[in-house]
Write an enzyme that holds these catalytic residues in place. Sequence first.
Site, PDB file in Angstrom:
ATOM      1  N   LEU A 138       2.991 -13.136  -1.706  1.00 17.59           N
ATOM      2  CA  LEU A 138       3.140 -12.185  -2.826  1.00 17.59           C
ATOM      3  C   LEU A 138       4.131 -12.697  -3.795  1.00 17.59           C
ATOM      4  CD1 LEU A 138       2.934  -8.606  -1.304  1.00 17.59           C
ATOM      5  CD2 LEU A 138       1.000 -10.181  -1.699  1.00 17.59           C
ATOM      6  N   HIS A 153       4.507  -9.684  11.753  1.00 18.90           N
ATOM      7  CA  HIS A 153       4.639 -10.937  11.988  1.00 18.90           C
ATOM      8  C   HIS A 153       4.625 -11.205  13.619  1.00 18.90           C
ATOM      9  CE1 HIS A 153       5.792 -15.096  11.547  1.00 18.90           C
ATOM     10  NE2 HIS A 153       6.555 -15.072  12.453  1.00 18.90           N
ATOM     11  N   LYS A 169      -1.417  -7.108  21.503  1.00 19.19           N
ATOM     12  CA  LYS A 169      -1.382  -5.773  22.008  1.00 19.19           C
ATOM     13  C   LYS A 169      -0.167  -4.895  21.717  1.00 19.19           C
ATOM     14  CE  LYS A 169      -4.105  -6.520  26.287  1.00 19.19           C
ATOM     15  NZ  LYS A 169      -3.798  -7.276  27.303  1.00 19.19           N
ATOM     16  N   ASN A 183       4.452  -5.787   6.423  1.00 17.74           N
ATOM     17  CA  ASN A 183       3.818  -6.982   7.217  1.00 17.74           C
ATOM     18  C   ASN A 183       4.048  -6.682   8.739  1.00 17.74           C
ATOM     19  OD1 ASN A 183       2.533  -9.435   7.088  1.00 17.74           O
ATOM     20  ND2 ASN A 183       4.460 -10.548   7.310  1.00 17.74           N
ATOM     21  N   GLY A 210      -8.858  -8.905  11.043  1.00 19.69           N
ATOM     22  CA  GLY A 210      -8.827  -7.489  10.776  1.00 19.69           C
ATOM     23  C   GLY A 210      -8.328  -6.641  11.907  1.00 19.69           C
ATOM     24  N   SER A 211      -7.898  -7.030  13.054  1.00 19.43           N
ATOM     25  CA  SER A 211      -7.642  -6.162  14.136  1.00 19.43           C
ATOM     26  C   SER A 211      -6.629  -5.205  13.860  1.00 19.43           C
ATOM     27  CB  SER A 211      -7.577  -6.903  15.268  1.00 19.43           C
ATOM     28  OG  SER A 211      -6.288  -7.777  15.519  1.00 19.43           O
ATOM     29  N   MET A 271      -3.008 -13.853   4.320  1.00 19.63           N
ATOM     30  CA  MET A 271      -2.652 -15.352   4.113  1.00 19.63           C
ATOM     31  C   MET A 271      -2.237 -15.692   2.666  1.00 19.63           C
ATOM     32  SD  MET A 271      -2.634 -15.755   7.358  1.00 19.63           S
ATOM     33  CE  MET A 271      -2.353 -17.298   7.835  1.00 19.63           C
ATOM     34  N   ASP A 307       8.696 -13.668   5.327  1.00 17.11           N
ATOM     35  CA  ASP A 307       8.975 -13.015   6.617  1.00 17.11           C
ATOM     36  C   ASP A 307      10.338 -12.819   6.815  1.00 17.11           C
ATOM     37  OD1 ASP A 307       6.137 -13.433   7.478  1.00 17.11           O
ATOM     38  OD2 ASP A 307       6.693 -15.438   8.206  1.00 17.11           O
ATOM     39  N   ASP A 345      10.058  -8.557   1.067  1.00 20.11           N
ATOM     40  CA  ASP A 345      10.906  -8.984   0.128  1.00 20.11           C
ATOM     41  C   ASP A 345      10.247 -10.215  -0.542  1.00 20.11           C
ATOM     42  OD1 ASP A 345      11.790 -10.779   1.663  1.00 20.11           O
ATOM     43  OD2 ASP A 345      13.815  -9.886   1.695  1.00 20.11           O
TER      44      ASP A 345
END
Length: 205
Positions: free
Chosen positions: A96, A112, A175, A110, A15-16, A93, A148, A144
């Site tokens: 959808l 990536h 970062k 999202n 959750g960062s 993870m 990815d 979509d």
Amino acid sequence: MPARKKIGVLISGRGSNMMSILDACERGEINGDVVVVISNKANAEGLQKAAARGAEALAVSHREFPDRESFDRAVVEKLEKREVNLVCLAGFMRLLSSWFVSSFRNRIMNIHPALLPSFPGLHGQKQAVDHGVKISGATVHFVDEKLDHGPIIIQRAVEVRDDDSDDSLSERILKIEHQIYPEAVKLFCADRLRVEGRKVFIQDK
Ligand code: GRF
């Protein structure tokens, strides 16, 4: 200024990235609030972090549903009940279903850890090291139906060094992720993103 947006964040682990969005909201940089964090794993570290910040943090285990779509329906119901405008996948993870994607068309983002369309799927950082590319980075995109694949909102590059391991590159990319995800959310919440086909245009203030 447009109406303040309601943000739902979906996670599966650390959750960062979720925290980077929560932090930017708390600093007043984003015209929106994280109204709910949902994890498909009850023991996700990120759920406790979200709760400690006072965000509503829910576990909805995919194992309790017979198929992908019924799990998705349970999650969408929770998002809609809270009138969520934007769904942020942050280390979530699960793929959808197309039903979920069409319920929030161009309203699901999202992050990536690679410069898409290079190295989609799992372990984008390791794929970059193994391939020997000299530059990699991170991508925030709308989701979509394909993995990815959706329209790209922001990308930022990092150098891949000769002595990089999967871990050292991941650290440098993370970062960048923590910079560009809140930036993309900020643009969305200011109504500054316009999607035309595959392209996302950032509109002037
Ligand atoms: C990040 O590297 C993100 O790009 C990828 O999964 C990781 C999640 O990390 N999708 P965290 O849970 O946000 O710390």
